[in-house]
Design an enzyme around this catalytic site. Structure first.
Site, PDB file in Angstrom:
ATOM      1  N   GLY A 181       0.839  -1.199   0.000  1.00  0.00           N
ATOM      2  CA  GLY A 181       0.000   0.000   0.000  1.00  0.00           C
ATOM      3  C   GLY A 181       0.872   1.246   0.000  1.00  0.00           C
ATOM      4  O   GLY A 181       2.101   1.168   0.161  1.00  0.00           O
ATOM      5  N   LEU A 182       0.233   2.384  -0.176  1.00  0.00           N
ATOM      6  CA  LEU A 182       0.944   3.654  -0.235  1.00  0.00           C
ATOM      7  C   LEU A 182       1.671   3.972   1.069  1.00  0.00           C
ATOM      8  O   LEU A 182       1.334   3.415   2.128  1.00  0.00           O
ATOM      9  CB  LEU A 182      -0.053   4.786  -0.525  1.00  0.00           C
ATOM     10  CG  LEU A 182      -0.775   4.748  -1.882  1.00  0.00           C
ATOM     11  CD1 LEU A 182      -1.909   5.774  -1.900  1.00  0.00           C
ATOM     12  CD2 LEU A 182       0.213   5.015  -3.018  1.00  0.00           C
TER      13      LEU A 182
ATOM     14  N   GLY B 194       2.138   5.718   4.335  1.00  0.00           N
ATOM     15  CA  GLY B 194       1.131   6.299   5.231  1.00  0.00           C
ATOM     16  C   GLY B 194      -0.212   5.587   5.208  1.00  0.00           C
ATOM     17  O   GLY B 194      -1.158   6.005   5.868  1.00  0.00           O
ATOM     18  N   SER B 195      -0.306   4.485   4.464  1.00  0.00           N
ATOM     19  CA  SER B 195      -1.596   3.780   4.363  1.00  0.00           C
ATOM     20  C   SER B 195      -1.915   2.988   5.624  1.00  0.00           C
ATOM     21  O   SER B 195      -3.071   2.640   5.876  1.00  0.00           O
ATOM     22  CB  SER B 195      -1.591   2.836   3.153  1.00  0.00           C
ATOM     23  OG  SER B 195      -0.561   1.876   3.275  1.00  0.00           O
ATOM     24  N   GLY B 196      -0.870   2.688   6.410  1.00  0.00           N
ATOM     25  CA  GLY B 196      -1.089   1.948   7.653  1.00  0.00           C
ATOM     26  C   GLY B 196      -0.562   0.519   7.623  1.00  0.00           C
ATOM     27  O   GLY B 196      -0.876  -0.276   8.508  1.00  0.00           O
ATOM     28  N   LYS B 197       0.281   0.211   6.636  1.00  0.00           N
ATOM     29  CA  LYS B 197       0.828  -1.146   6.522  1.00  0.00           C
ATOM     30  C   LYS B 197       1.505  -1.605   7.817  1.00  0.00           C
ATOM     31  O   LYS B 197       1.185  -2.662   8.357  1.00  0.00           O
ATOM     32  CB  LYS B 197       1.880  -1.223   5.403  1.00  0.00           C
ATOM     33  CG  LYS B 197       1.380  -0.939   4.015  1.00  0.00           C
ATOM     34  CD  LYS B 197       2.516  -1.009   2.997  1.00  0.00           C
ATOM     35  CE  LYS B 197       3.625   0.008   3.191  1.00  0.00           C
ATOM     36  NZ  LYS B 197       3.211   1.408   3.134  1.00  0.00           N
ATOM     37  N   SER B 198       2.470  -0.808   8.282  1.00  0.00           N
ATOM     38  CA  SER B 198       3.231  -1.202   9.470  1.00  0.00           C
ATOM     39  C   SER B 198       2.348  -1.239  10.710  1.00  0.00           C
ATOM     40  O   SER B 198       2.466  -2.139  11.549  1.00  0.00           O
ATOM     41  CB  SER B 198       4.381  -0.222   9.719  1.00  0.00           C
ATOM     42  OG  SER B 198       5.319  -0.313   8.688  1.00  0.00           O
TER      43      SER B 198
ATOM     44  N   SER C  49       6.047  -1.772  -1.922  1.00  0.00           N
ATOM     45  CA  SER C  49       6.075  -2.757  -3.029  1.00  0.00           C
ATOM     46  C   SER C  49       5.064  -2.403  -4.118  1.00  0.00           C
ATOM     47  O   SER C  49       4.068  -3.106  -4.316  1.00  0.00           O
ATOM     48  CB  SER C  49       5.855  -4.182  -2.500  1.00  0.00           C
ATOM     49  OG  SER C  49       4.774  -4.290  -1.602  1.00  0.00           O
TER      50      SER C  49
END
Lengths: 203, 203
Positions: free
Chosen positions: B36-37, B39-43, B110
């Site tokens: 995801g972008l 700042g999308s919240g992946k981590s 990615s």
């Protein structure tokens, strides 16, 4: 657990840390770094250590040429520079596995002291166990499981450790295995005993 | 266990295999690939998943820029070529962790489908869970936790995904998280539920 409902506020979730993983696993992460000549028995002893630890319900993982040279390090050859990069990456991956709480075993010739020292520094000295698989060159050469010494002697393979490239023997390994005349089981048990003494096999 | 006493005969010890590790751990190794972008919240979601799994005594490990960009991938920049090599290495390391029996979480932008497909092929499709953290660009940009969007808009940072470099949204992710207006907990629970359905949380 309370958290903001707005997704416009970023919620910085804390990482699960190594202590929590080690408590769950009931062991302490470490890197057991086997070094020695080709044919010295690094992989063989390392695999036996894994089996002995499995019997004790210790979670292990082994890194060796079989699972790295054809994946992560497939872009690398055998020049001095590529060998160093190979070992650098192995050290980095081993550090991650150590951080995951795994008893991590690596089996690479890793002929240069500076590369092994770099891995030790990266992992942290208190979690790094250098195991020198000390088997005489003539024994390794007489085994020659992959026919590599023969090719090295004929010049078909260049830069072969012990023949046409240096092996810098560890000066202060945590475990010094004099394998000649000793069974694989005895060598492996020596490593397991050391890990036990150091407290890695329980959290 | 009998074995030859002579060290001149090489004893080919069998590897402890993934089945044995998974039986010991009581879970199945897999790779949960968050994309995801910035700042999308992946981590954030990935870390919450780790916490929820820890409560269930599932062994996890998270790979992200924090523990890879400064170690294994410190030689790589942000050109298209380096980004691909970055993701290639992440895929290789994730495959090793999967093979160790760990529920492995990766959190990288990615942006290219071909790189994610390569990781899927490497890990094995049946062990790969692509999680699309689908947060609108304007939401990510308004969060801008590291001030990166601001720098990308001003041109201070080049090749920034979503602004000056493409993000190829997954077309068939295993989990499609529409995060906007949803709590982190709810998003994380969605991932955990999916992993449970797929049988990864028990051996």
């Amino acid at each position: 657990m309370s958290e903001p409902k707005s997704t416009h506020i970023r919620w910085h979730g804390a990482n699960v840390d190594r202590n929590e993983r080690e408590a769950l696993l009931g062991q302490r992460g470490c890197v057991v770094w086997f070094t020695g000549l080709s044919g010295s028995g690094k992989s063989t002893v390392s695999r036996r250590v894994e089996q002995l630890l499995l019997e004790r319900k210790v979670v292990t993982y082994g890194l060796d040429g079989d699972n790295l040279r054809f994946g992560l390090n497939k872009d690398l050859g055998f020049s001095a520079e590529d060998r160093s990069e190979n070992i650098r990456r192995v050290g980095c991956v081993a550090q991650l596995f150590m951080d995951s709480g795994t008893v991590t075993l690596t089996a690479f010739i890793s002929p240069y002291q500076r590369d092994r020292d770099a891995a030790r520094a990266l992992v942290g000295a208190e979690r790094f166990v250098e195991v020198f698989v000390d088997t005489p060159l003539e024994v390794c050469e007489s085994r020659d499981p992959k026919g590599l010494y023969k090719k090295a002697r004929s010049g078909e393979i260049a830069n072969f450790t012990g023949i046409s490239a240096p092996y810098e023997a560890p000066t202060a390994p945590e475990v010094h295995l004099l394998t000649d005349g000793k069974t694989v089981d005895a060598s492996a048990q020596e490593v397991v005993d050391y890990l036990e003494t150091r407290g890695f096999l329980e959290a």
